[in-house]
Enzyme design. Structure first.
Site, PDB file in Angstrom:
ATOM      1  N   PHE A 216       0.995  -1.110   0.000  1.00 60.63           N
ATOM      2  CA  PHE A 216      -0.440   0.019  -0.059  1.00 60.63           C
ATOM      3  C   PHE A 216       0.874   1.368   0.071  1.00 60.63           C
ATOM      4  CE2 PHE A 216      -2.634  -2.833   1.755  1.00 60.63           C
ATOM      5  CZ  PHE A 216      -4.203  -3.019   1.234  1.00 60.63           C
TER       6      PHE A 216
ATOM      7  N   CYS B 214      -0.405   3.049 -10.333  1.00 62.84           N
ATOM      8  CA  CYS B 214      -1.308   2.235 -10.114  1.00 62.84           C
ATOM      9  C   CYS B 214      -2.622   2.274 -10.034  1.00 62.84           C
ATOM     10  CB  CYS B 214      -1.086   2.681  -8.337  1.00 62.84           C
ATOM     11  SG  CYS B 214       0.983   1.731  -7.616  1.00 62.84           S
TER      12      CYS B 214
HETATM   13  C1  UDX Z   1      -1.272   5.210  -5.054  1.00 64.50           C
HETATM   14  C2  UDX Z   1      -1.949   4.638  -3.377  1.00 64.50           C
HETATM   15  O1  UDX Z   1      -1.637   5.725  -3.006  1.00 64.50           O
HETATM   16  C3  UDX Z   1      -0.992   3.677  -2.286  1.00 64.50           C
HETATM   17  O2  UDX Z   1      -1.691   3.488  -1.592  1.00 64.50           O
HETATM   18  C4  UDX Z   1      -0.248   2.081  -3.578  1.00 64.50           C
HETATM   19  O3  UDX Z   1       0.314   1.514  -2.928  1.00 64.50           O
HETATM   20  C5  UDX Z   1      -0.125   3.144  -5.169  1.00 64.50           C
HETATM   21  O4  UDX Z   1      -0.242   3.519  -5.784  1.00 64.50           O
HETATM   22  P1  UDX Z   1       0.916   7.184  -6.215  1.00 64.50           P
HETATM   23  O5  UDX Z   1       0.308   6.220  -6.845  1.00 64.50           O
HETATM   24  O6  UDX Z   1       3.013   6.637  -5.169  1.00 64.50           O
HETATM   25  O7  UDX Z   1       0.305   5.460  -4.903  1.00 64.50           O
HETATM   26  O8  UDX Z   1       1.092   8.093  -5.179  1.00 64.50           O
HETATM   27  P2  UDX Z   1      -0.594   9.008  -4.624  1.00 64.50           P
HETATM   28  O9  UDX Z   1       0.035  10.082  -3.244  1.00 64.50           O
HETATM   29  O10 UDX Z   1      -1.550   7.837  -4.127  1.00 64.50           O
HETATM   30  O11 UDX Z   1      -0.963  10.013  -5.571  1.00 64.50           O
HETATM   31  C6  UDX Z   1      -1.378   9.666  -6.806  1.00 64.50           C
HETATM   32  C7  UDX Z   1      -2.302  10.656  -7.811  1.00 64.50           C
HETATM   33  O12 UDX Z   1      -3.497  11.173  -7.646  1.00 64.50           O
HETATM   34  C8  UDX Z   1      -0.694  11.950  -8.600  1.00 64.50           C
HETATM   35  O13 UDX Z   1      -0.874  11.865  -9.113  1.00 64.50           O
HETATM   36  C9  UDX Z   1      -1.797  12.752  -7.576  1.00 64.50           C
HETATM   37  O14 UDX Z   1      -1.448  14.245  -7.819  1.00 64.50           O
HETATM   38  C10 UDX Z   1      -2.978  12.683  -7.529  1.00 64.50           C
HETATM   39  N1  UDX Z   1      -3.979  12.730  -5.944  1.00 64.50           N
HETATM   40  C11 UDX Z   1      -3.749  13.021  -4.982  1.00 64.50           C
HETATM   41  C12 UDX Z   1      -4.747  14.474  -6.952  1.00 64.50           C
HETATM   42  O15 UDX Z   1      -4.592  14.680  -7.472  1.00 64.50           O
HETATM   43  N2  UDX Z   1      -5.292  14.768  -5.502  1.00 64.50           N
HETATM   44  C13 UDX Z   1      -5.195  14.085  -4.284  1.00 64.50           C
HETATM   45  O16 UDX Z   1      -5.889  15.054  -3.403  1.00 64.50           O
HETATM   46  C14 UDX Z   1      -3.903  13.255  -4.249  1.00 64.50           C
END
Ligand code: UDX
Length: 435
Positions: A115, A229
């Site tokens: 996660f 992911c």
């Molecule tokens: C995600 C999950 O959070 C993690 O638990 C899983 O294991 C893998 O996928 P990650 O891809 O590293 O992790 O990034 P994350 O911080 O979740 O952000 C994903 C995307 O959502 C990014 O592009 C981020 O900028 C965007 N985001 C996140 C938003 O646009 N708004 C938000 O409020 C939060």
């Protein structure tokens, strides 16, 4: 792919290397000796054949299982770390059993989904909300779960180690990512409504986030979610739902991805319409290309679709990202959807499109530009000398903030025309250039 180092990783490796952490390319020897094998191979989205564009490609998983079976002389616990479709463990078990020549060797398969998020991976590992271990509901299965749980128990309190059946663990990972992405798509859909009504998305997010049942996280409106992911896992979930005949459930989750694509497209259209309906031959400075701050990772970054959308309308882009290399940007802009996640067999298609320049300085990117387009929430974009930037730009000078990180009032006071996602619109943007 260019990545900046994961914060804290170096320290962990330095402390453990040579003690209880070893790197080796002798894969077969070490697998033969191991009691527990963690399989963390890639499970990209299929690009051709049945389920193309949605289903997970399990080629690497199957290859790993065949190799484990071939070299095993003792029983082992096989841990699925990769995000896989539900029921993968069943298929892998068959591959392992049928390919191992020693009949006394037994394999116990566990699902132990990961996660952690990029940028916070080490703290997610040392202090996780929970660790999930799924296994077979048999005496052997429960014993295998306990063995893996005892590894985590060295630093994680017992109540945070959740034990489930195999399918629940596999499905929980896809569902967790789908639910997180769904929150972003929900809030992004409301950002469009905010612009139409004069509401402010940050005020709305804050208001609903203070309801403890909803909570404040993952409610930041953005130009879209990216990363390796979310989209992949949602499409995988959609494919599984379709495969078992749940068409409406599949459509529901697919709409989370549709909303993400809509948000990117909507942003591009805002830029074009604000800039007198034409961006042809206009220089636009793009601030940020990574899918989120503090990483050089560009997998599924919203910047790819936004830049392509702007290029399709004839814009000349000058891109600055603190971590992403020129080669990576050009590769991403030229690579077809989902191809990035497969090993590159032929020469990489690197775009040499002259309408794109990649520079190493935000001032240089903005010099002579008509607009600045913020696509990643890097902290350093907040401290750029925007007065100097404004002075070097063509007028009217626009800023399109796709992450809502800048001080919009201060920018307006300097003379910029500002568009911020889901915020009340400047008269200029609302009513057109005559205003
Ligand atoms: C995600 C999950 O959070 C993690 O638990 C899983 O294991 C893998 O996928 P990650 O891809 O590293 O992790 O990034 P994350 O911080 O979740 O952000 C994903 C995307 O959502 C990014 O592009 C981020 O900028 C965007 N985001 C996140 C938003 O646009 N708004 C938000 O409020 C939060």
């Amino acid at each position: 792919m260019s990545f900046c180092p994961e914060p804290g990783l170096q320290e962990v490796v330095e402390a453990a290397r040579g003690r209880n952490l070893f790197f080796s390319t002798e894969v077969e020897k070490h697998i033969a000796e191991a009691d527990i094998v963690f399989v963390s191979v890639n499970t990209p989205t299929k690009t051709c054949g049945v389920g193309a564009g949605k289903a997970a490609d399990l080629t690497y998983w199957e290859g790993a299982a065949r190799m484990i079976a071939a070299v095993s002389k003792s029983s082992k616990i096989i841990v699925e770390k990769s995000t896989v479709p539900v029921k993968t463990a069943e298929a892998i078990e068959k591959v392992l059993k049928r390919n191992c020549s020693d009949p006394t060797v037994e394999f116990d398969i566990l699902s132990n989904p990961e996660f952690l998020a990029e940028g916070t991976a080490i703290s997610d590992l040392t202090c996780p909300d929970r660790v999930l271990i799924g296994g077979k509901d048999t005496e052997r299965g429960r014993k295998a779960i306990d063995v893996l749980a005892s590894v985590y128990a060295h630093w994680i309190p017992e109540e945070r180690i959740l034990k489930t059946n195999l399918w629940s663990a596999e499905l929980s990972k896809l569902t967790a990512n789908a639910m997180l992405a769904q929150r972003i798509s929900s809030v992004n859909s409301i950002s469009a409504l905010c612009e139409a009504t004069g509401a402010d998305i940050q005020q709305v997010s804050n208001s609903i986030g203070t309801d403890s049942r909803i909570g404040p996280k993952f409610l930041n409106a953005s130009v879209g979610f990216g990363g390796s992911c979310f989209q992949k896992d949602i499409l995988n979930l959609v494919y599984i739902c379709e495969s078992v005949g749940l068409k409406d459930v599949a459509k529901y989750w697919e709409s989370v991805v549709t909303m993400n694509d809509y948000q990117k497209q909507r942003f591009v259209e805002r830029i074009i319409s604000a800039m007198f309906n034409t961006i042809k031959k206009k220089k636009l400075a793009v601030y940020g290309f990574a899918f989120k701050k503090d990483t050089g990772d560009t997998r599924e970054t919203p910047a790819i679709d936004v830049c392509r959308g702007l290029m399709a309308d004839g814009a000349e882009l000058c891109i600055y990202d603190p971590q992403v290399s020129e080669k990576q940007v050009r590769l991403d802009l030229a690579t077809p959807k989902f191809e990035w996640d497969h090993p590159v067999s032929k020469a990489s298609p690197v775009s040499d499109d002259e309408s794109v320049a990649i520079v190493k300085d935000p001032m240089e990117a903005a010099k002579g530009a008509h607009a600045i387009v913020v696509l990643t929430e890097w902290d350093e974009f907040k401290t750029v000398d925007y007065q100097a930037v404004y002075d070097s730009m063509v007028k009217p000078a626009f800023i399109f903030d796709g992450r809502n990180i800048l001080d919009h009032d201060a920018l307006r006071a300097m003379g910029f025309i500002v568009y911020a996602l889901g915020k009340p619109l400047d008269a200029f943007i609302l009513n057109g250039p005559a205003a």
